[in-house]
Write an enzyme that holds these catalytic residues in place. Structure first.
Site: not given
Ligand code: PSU
Ligand code: MN
Length: 302
Positions: A24, A159
């Site tokens: 990405e 995260k």
């Protein structure tokens, strides 16, 4: 393919059924500061090559979705992100970015769209987006796209700035197998443990490939999420990051930071508050994921 530019190396590798790993680019444009972002992008590609696969970094350049970047394109993206800022391209953003001839970094969701379209089956990233803490309607488009793109996504979990139990619940609803690599626990990005279970464990790249083959062989169209704990020497103890995360969340709320801006703000603030320790963990886990993704791609190609 209209709107796409597949690099000749990637096109050749796909033609020859050689292993390719998608990477990405939001991590370059929004996730990391300059020059660590450019360095990481190059090191990530090197890590995939060292693992025996071809890296294909995905980004929007001058209004075309690029699958496989040249080094000068990588550099341009990082420099432009620093100097003028570029668009963070999730699913909803491709049309506008293409129509306006822009450059942009693709999120996990955006990268999945392009990887699937180009015929890539394995993708390495840092951490996926998810359900935000204290904002239950801020659910990353990453989760919805994971339900739609049959790609193995190698990550260090989600995260810890997110609501991890809620994120896992949505992944279950979306029909995405959450595989723990050599672990029974869902990793928390900066830390190796979250106290939350994965849906299945795999101990080798071959087992991961077998799970993906069976999942897709049954006709499922969703991703397989391969979650890998960050390397021991760079991982942070869970309680060490929690203070920084809570402080950054409070600041984000006080400054009225919403939507797409939340993740970049949180990553930057947590890095400052941990005096760079979270940045070090972030870089180490990205490379680790790149290496494992290369091995999984080889198994799937073989
Ligand atoms: N992981 C990182 N750094 C990042 C991201 C993930 O280490 O910058 C990015 C990914 O591209 C992910 C995005 O898809 O953050 C999620 O953003 P949002 O919550 O706005 O969907
Ligand atoms: Mn969001």
């Amino acid at each position: 393919m209209t709107y796409y530019k597949i690099s000749s190396l990637v096109a050749q590798a796909l033609q020859a059924k050689q292993p390719v790993v998608a990477l990405e680019s939001t991590v370059i444009t929004h996730g990391l500061p300059f020059p660590q972002n450019l360095e990481l992008a190059r090191n990530m590609e090197a890590e995939v090559r060292a693992g025996g696969s071809l890296p294909a970094t995905i980004a929007v350049i001058d209004g075309l979705i690029h699958v496989g970047l040249e080094d000068d394109e990588l550099e341009r993206l990082a420099v432009q992100a620093r100097d003028v800022g570029v668009r963070k391209v999730s699913v909803r953003d491709f049309g506008p970015a293409i129509a306006l001839g822009e450059c942009g970094g693709t999120t996990v969701a955006g990268t999945l769209v392009a990887a699937e379209a180009a015929g890539l089956r394995v993708f390495a990233t840092g951490g996926i987006g998810g359900v935000h803490q204290g904002a239950p309607f801020d659910v990353s488009a990453d989760l919805q796209q994971l339900a739609r793109s049959p790609v193995v996504v190698v990550c260090a979990g989600a995260k810890a700035i997110l609501d991890l139990p809620a994120t896992l619940e949505v992944l279950e609803t979306m029909g995405v197998p959450v595989v723990g690599y050599q672990t029974d626990e869902f990793p928390a990005f900066y830390s190796r443990s979250s106290g939350l279970p994965v849906s299945v464990r795999a101990d080798t790249p071959g087992q991961v490939a077998a799970i993906a083959r069976a999942h897709w062989g049954l006709g499922m169209r969703s991703a397989v999420l391969l979650t890998v704990p960050p390397p021991e020497d760079a991982a942070l103890p869970a309680d060490a990051v929690q203070g920084a995360i809570q402080q950054a969340l409070t600041e984000a709320a006080a400054q009225g930071i919403h939507g797409q801006k939340v993740t970049p703000f949180m990553l930057g603030r947590v890095s400052e508050l941990t005096h760079g320790d979270s940045l070090k963990a972030n870089l180490a886990l990205l490379l680790n994921n790149g290496r494992l993704a290369a091995a999984v791609a080889r198994e799937l190609a073989g």
